[in-house]
Motif scaffolding. Structure first.
Motif, PDB file in Angstrom:
ATOM      1  N   ASN A 161      35.234  36.741  27.059  1.00 30.12           N
ATOM      2  CA  ASN A 161      36.461  36.409  27.790  1.00 30.12           C
ATOM      3  C   ASN A 161      37.116  35.128  27.268  1.00 30.12           C
ATOM      4  O   ASN A 161      38.242  34.808  27.652  1.00 30.12           O
ATOM      5  CB  ASN A 161      36.159  36.232  29.281  1.00 30.12           C
ATOM      6  N   LEU A 170      32.980  25.534  37.069  1.00 30.48           N
ATOM      7  CA  LEU A 170      34.133  26.444  37.140  1.00 30.48           C
ATOM      8  C   LEU A 170      35.360  25.749  37.715  1.00 30.48           C
ATOM      9  O   LEU A 170      36.485  26.211  37.512  1.00 30.48           O
ATOM     10  CB  LEU A 170      33.781  27.674  37.977  1.00 30.48           C
ATOM     11  N   SER A 227      33.909  32.346  32.165  1.00 32.55           N
ATOM     12  CA  SER A 227      35.101  32.173  33.004  1.00 32.55           C
ATOM     13  C   SER A 227      35.840  30.878  32.711  1.00 32.55           C
ATOM     14  O   SER A 227      36.895  30.628  33.288  1.00 32.55           O
ATOM     15  CB  SER A 227      34.697  32.206  34.484  1.00 32.55           C
ATOM     16  N   GLN A 287      29.873  38.289  28.557  1.00 31.03           N
ATOM     17  CA  GLN A 287      31.009  37.651  29.240  1.00 31.03           C
ATOM     18  C   GLN A 287      31.650  36.549  28.390  1.00 31.03           C
ATOM     19  O   GLN A 287      32.797  36.158  28.640  1.00 31.03           O
ATOM     20  CB  GLN A 287      30.556  37.056  30.582  1.00 31.03           C
TER      21      GLN A 287
END
Length: 927
Positions: free
Chosen positions: A149, A99, A125, A146
């Motif tokens: 995204n 990340l 992310s 997710q």
């Protein structure tokens, strides 16, 4: 002292900044991101030492890591395993330290082993990701929503894992997605249909949903948004329904795979709407059946798929093999595009003709017990053909494999049991025949062509067993042997013989040849000797071109065959004169006696025959003399070649009768007088006019500019005067590209191959000035005006001659600057402008840039620039520097990077320098 200290300080900072700038290419990665990679590595199990390079401070040089050229941010991690079966795989866990890499755009972990791992949720992310590939990496569990995204994602590959989809609505957020592969991702329990969701994505072009236990909806709603979809794979889904009609609205679709399903009514008439389709795979649809209504069988619209190259219909046992239906389908434009066809269950098929297409691959390997005629000629088949063809096709009568790329050794086993074979064409392949002299061939053979295969070195003695043979062609078959005596009398049915381009030796039979039904004979390009024999009265085509006769002479009776229509005996050593008995051949329409030692005058008797139909006369390259006989002219004459002889006198007025003349070649003679204006008025179809190296006088008649079909005109090396007529800018064929090939084709392949080079548009003459109208001849390919007295300047319109390959203006009095438009001559490969009065800078660029020979411009004292050593006083402006090669979306980031670096330098420099200047104690302490 103070001033020297200040100067030294400034130089120190300047050098430091220059050093920083020179090393701002991202060679040293950012420390925070390096630590994140180290933590990521610690979570992995490296079985093959693939991460052994992940040491040191420069993470940008680590294997599989790529940094941005200017910012140093990590933008790419590629750890895919090339050998998914035996290669060193990574395992372990994927840690969330990734990340930290918030600039990461490319992540490829495919082909590794993350068994018992789920796809990490935190991957959703990494919002800068454009590419994510987790193919065949043993992930399991559900696909995390997710991932929705990743709005910048363009490529997503989750195929060949143990994944299942619970919901798919999150895919609508992937507005940039172009490629999606969910092969083997289970959709059986998904709450929404994935195809309906994907229909909302505007850029999607490739979808792979193979083996997904998918339900295909019959409707996608009011609008079909798959306007960019090119590849759709729905195979192995066990779909049991009709093919939805919305599929046939996908006009951009290039590849459609519906194999291994249970579709009904698989090929509706609407298939013809998929005009962009290149690959169609419909194999193994178990419930595919057709009733007796012809309209739902293989529809003729299948033949309208003009771009289809691969069609697979394996395993559909109920598809009918109706030959008439196949012929109807393959009469469409599909015949021009189809390269591969896979089809079984043709056991009742008797005739299959797929010749002159673009099929490639290996030869048919399955049995067709009813096959009688198999024609696969004119394709791109390769490999070998199976032994025991008689077991695959026991009833075969005709086999045509000509003009392919097949190879291998053919033995007697290949022809066993082919007892019904009558037609065998295997020419223009790379076969080698190894057959015993006592071998018994299929005795019903009537037509045999083995050209370009290796049959020799011995002459095939098994031929004499073929009593029914009528056609034998064995040209270029490596036969190095004497022509046996039995050859002239082994079959009473033989009509056509071609043994050309071998090394056959021996003498032709003395007296009459005994092949009583012979109509065509070609023994050219061998080493035969002797006199021309008396042939069968049925002979219509004799070709003994390029033989090696031992000083043979014409006799008045040797070739008097009443039905003879084509006579080629060029390139021998024939002497003597042309016998007047040739005029008695009433059906003769092609006569080629070129490249011999024939002398004397041409008999003036060609109008005495009952049927004066001579279309081609080639008497070139002999020792003939005298005037051109008037009787040689006729309305049927298309090609007349009389060059390289000693003809004299003026162009005969009888040429006015040659209204069908396409080519007139009288070069290298002693023709005198002027070029008559009536030549253009009467021979309106003239395509080539060759009059060079004669004694012609006067001016060039402007009427020649009306010859709309003219491609070649050469009147050089005469005594002509005057200028090139301005009407030469009207040559239509040199503007529109009308084809000369069709009219020359009928003769260029018979002893006249040198004229293939004359298919270019060429003008050569002796003028005084170069008319600007020549710039209108946009398809002109060769312009030779050298060694004349041309004056004036080159027009800028010369740049319009985009097809010009040869331009020779040397040894003239041309002047002025070279027009910059010369750089537009993109086809130019030969240029000579030497010995004129040109001056100024030589244009640079285009094709002139790749012609570096300075001799092109010798003898022009005022020229300068490339490729001459003489430089121009005023140089051309330098080309604009190329922009840096950066990835998309980086411009703003790069601008801010340089701006912040500059501001940082200015602030840092003056902050430290100012303090040292103002504070003497600090300055002394520092130094």
């Amino acid at each position: 002292m103070r001033r020297r200290s200040q100067l030294a300080l400034m130089l120190c900072f300047l050098c430091l900044e220059i050093f920083c700038l020179c090393n701002s290419d991202g060679s040293i990665c950012r420390e925070l991101e390096r630590k994140a990679l180290v933590d990521f590595k610690q979570g992995l199990i490296d079985h093959g030492g693939r991460l052994s390079s992940w040491i040191g401070l420069d993470c940008c040089s680590w294997n599989g890591v790529r940094c941005h050229n200017h910012t140093g941010h990590i933008v790419r991690i590629d750890l895919h395993n090339l050998d998914i079966f035996h290669g060193p795989r990574l395992g372990g866990e994927i840690r969330p330290s990734l990340l930290v890499l918030n600039h990461l755009r490319y992540l490829d972990l495919s082909g590794n082993n993350f068994e018992h791992n789920r796809i990490p949720v935190f991957l959703g992310s990494l919002v800068s990701l454009r590419y994510l590939n987790l193919n065949y990496s043993f992930f399991s569990g559900h696909v995390p929503h997710q991932l929705g995204n990743l709005s910048k994602l363009r490529h997503l590959d989750l195929s060949l894992n143990s994944l299942h989809m619970i919901e798919s609505h999150w895919l609508t957020n992937l507005s940039s997605l172009q490629f999606l592969d969910l092969f083997d991702v289970d959709h059986s329990k998904a709450t929404t249909n994935v195809l309906k969701v994907l229909n909302t994505l505007p850029l999607i072009s490739e979808i792979h949903l193979r083996g997904c236990e998918l339900h295909i909806p019959l409707s996608l709603g009011a609008h079909i948004n798959f306007t960019n979809l090119q590849f759709l794979d729905l195979a192995f889904n066990d779909i049991n329904s009709t093919v939805p009609l919305w599929l046939f609205q996908l006009s951009a679709l290039e590849s459609l795979d519906l194999s291994y399903n249970n579709f009904q009514d698989l090929i509706p008439h609407a298939i013809g709407k998929l005009t962009s389709l290149r690959v169609l795979n419909l194999e193994y649809n178990g419930n595919l059946q057709y009733n007796e209504i012809p309209s739902i069988r293989l529809p003729p619209t299948l033949g309208e798929l003009c771009n289809l190259s691969i069609l697979t219909l394996w395993g559909n046992k109920y598809i009918p093999s109706d030959l008439n239906r196949l012929r109807e389908i393959f009469s469409g434009c599909i015949k021009n595009s189809l390269e591969e066809l896979y089809w079984t269950n043709l056991k009742s098929l008797k005739t299959l003709d797929l010749s002159v297409n673009s099929f490639y691959g290996s030869f048919i390997q399955f049995q067709l017990p009813s096959m009688q005629e198999l024609s696969l000629g004119g394709n791109q088949l390769n490999g070998t053909i199976p032994k025991y063809l008689g077991q695959l096709f026991p009833k075969l009568v005709k086999l045509d494999l000509s003009y392919n790329n097949l190879a291998g050794i053919l033995t007697e086993a290949h022809f066993d049991n082919l007892t019904k074979l009558e037609f065998l064409h295997i020419n223009s392949n790379a076969f080698e025949l190894i057959l015993r002299p006592e071998w018994v061939p299929p005795l019903e053979l009537n037509k045999l062509d083995m050209s370009d295969c290796k049959v020799g070195p011995k002459f095939p003695s098994w031929l004499q067993k073929l009593n029914n043979i009528s056609y034998i062609k064995m040209t270029n078959t490596s036969i190095i042997d004497a022509l046996p005596v039995w050859f002239w009398n082994f079959s009473s049915n033989i009509e056509n013989v071609d043994l050309s381009h071998n090394e056959i030796r021996g003498k032709l039979p003395v007296g009459s040849a005994k092949l009583t039904n012979l109509e065509y004979l070609d023994l050219s390009h061998n080493y035969l000797e002797g006199q021309l024999p008396q042939f069968s009265s049925n002979l219509v085509d004799l070709d003994q071109a390029h033989g090696l006769f031992a000083r043979s002479t014409f006799s008045n009776t040797s070739i008097i065959v009443p039905s003879l229509s084509q006579l080629y005996i060029s390139s021998n050593k024939i002497t003597g004169t042309i016998p007047s008995s040739l005029c008695e051949l009433n059906y003769l329409h092609i006569l080629d006696l070129s490249n011999n030692m024939i002398e004397g005058v041409v008999p003036d008797c060609w109008n005495l025959s009952l049927y004066s139909g001579l279309q081609v006369i080639d008497l070139s390259h002999n020792n003939l003399s005298g005037i051109i006989p008037a009787s040689i002219s006729s309305t049927d004459l298309n090609f007349l070649y009389l060059s390289n002889n000693a003809f004299f006198g003026e162009l005969p007025a009888s040429f006015k009768n040659c209204t069908s003349l396409n080519i007139l070649d009288l070069g290298y003679n002693n023709i005198s007088g002027s070029i008559p204006a009536w030549l253009a008025e009467n021979s309106k179809h003239l395509e080539m006019l060759e009059l060079r190296n004669n004694m012609l006088t006067g001016s060039i008649p402007p009427q020649l500019g009306n010859l709309s079909s003219l491609h070649v005109i050469d009147v050089s090396n005469n005594y002509l005067s005057g200028a090139i007529p301005h009407s030469f800018g009207n040559f239509t064929a040199m503007k529109t590209g009308s084809d000369m090939g069709e009219s020359i084709e009928m003769f260029s392949w018979k002893g006249c191959l040198e004229y293939l080079f004359a298919l270019t548009s060429r003008i050569t003459c002796y003028p005084r000035e170069m008319p600007e109208e020549l710039g209108h001849l946009s398809l002109l390919q060769s312009l030779n005006l050298s060694r004349n007295h041309l004056s004036g300047q080159l027009s800028g319109k010369i740049g319009q001659l985009k097809w010009l390959e040869v331009l020779d203006l040397s040894v003239n009095n041309l002047s002025g600057v070279l027009p910059p438009t010369m750089t537009n001559l993109t086809s130019l490969n030969h240029l000579n402008l030497s010995y004129n009065n040109f001056y100024g800078e030589i244009p640079y660029g285009g094709q002139l840039q790749v012609l570096p020979d300075p001799s092109i411009y010798y003898g022009n004292q005022g020229l300068c620039g490339f490729p001459l050593d003489k430089k121009c006083e005023i140089t051309a402006p330098a080309q604009p520097p190329s922009l840096p090669n950066i990835e998309d979306d980086d411009n703003l980031e790069t601008i801010w990077f340089y701006l912040s670096m500059s501001l940082g330098f200015i602030f840092g420099f003056w902050a430290i320098s100012g303090a040292l200047i103002l504070k003497k104690r600090w300055r002394y302490a520092y130094f």
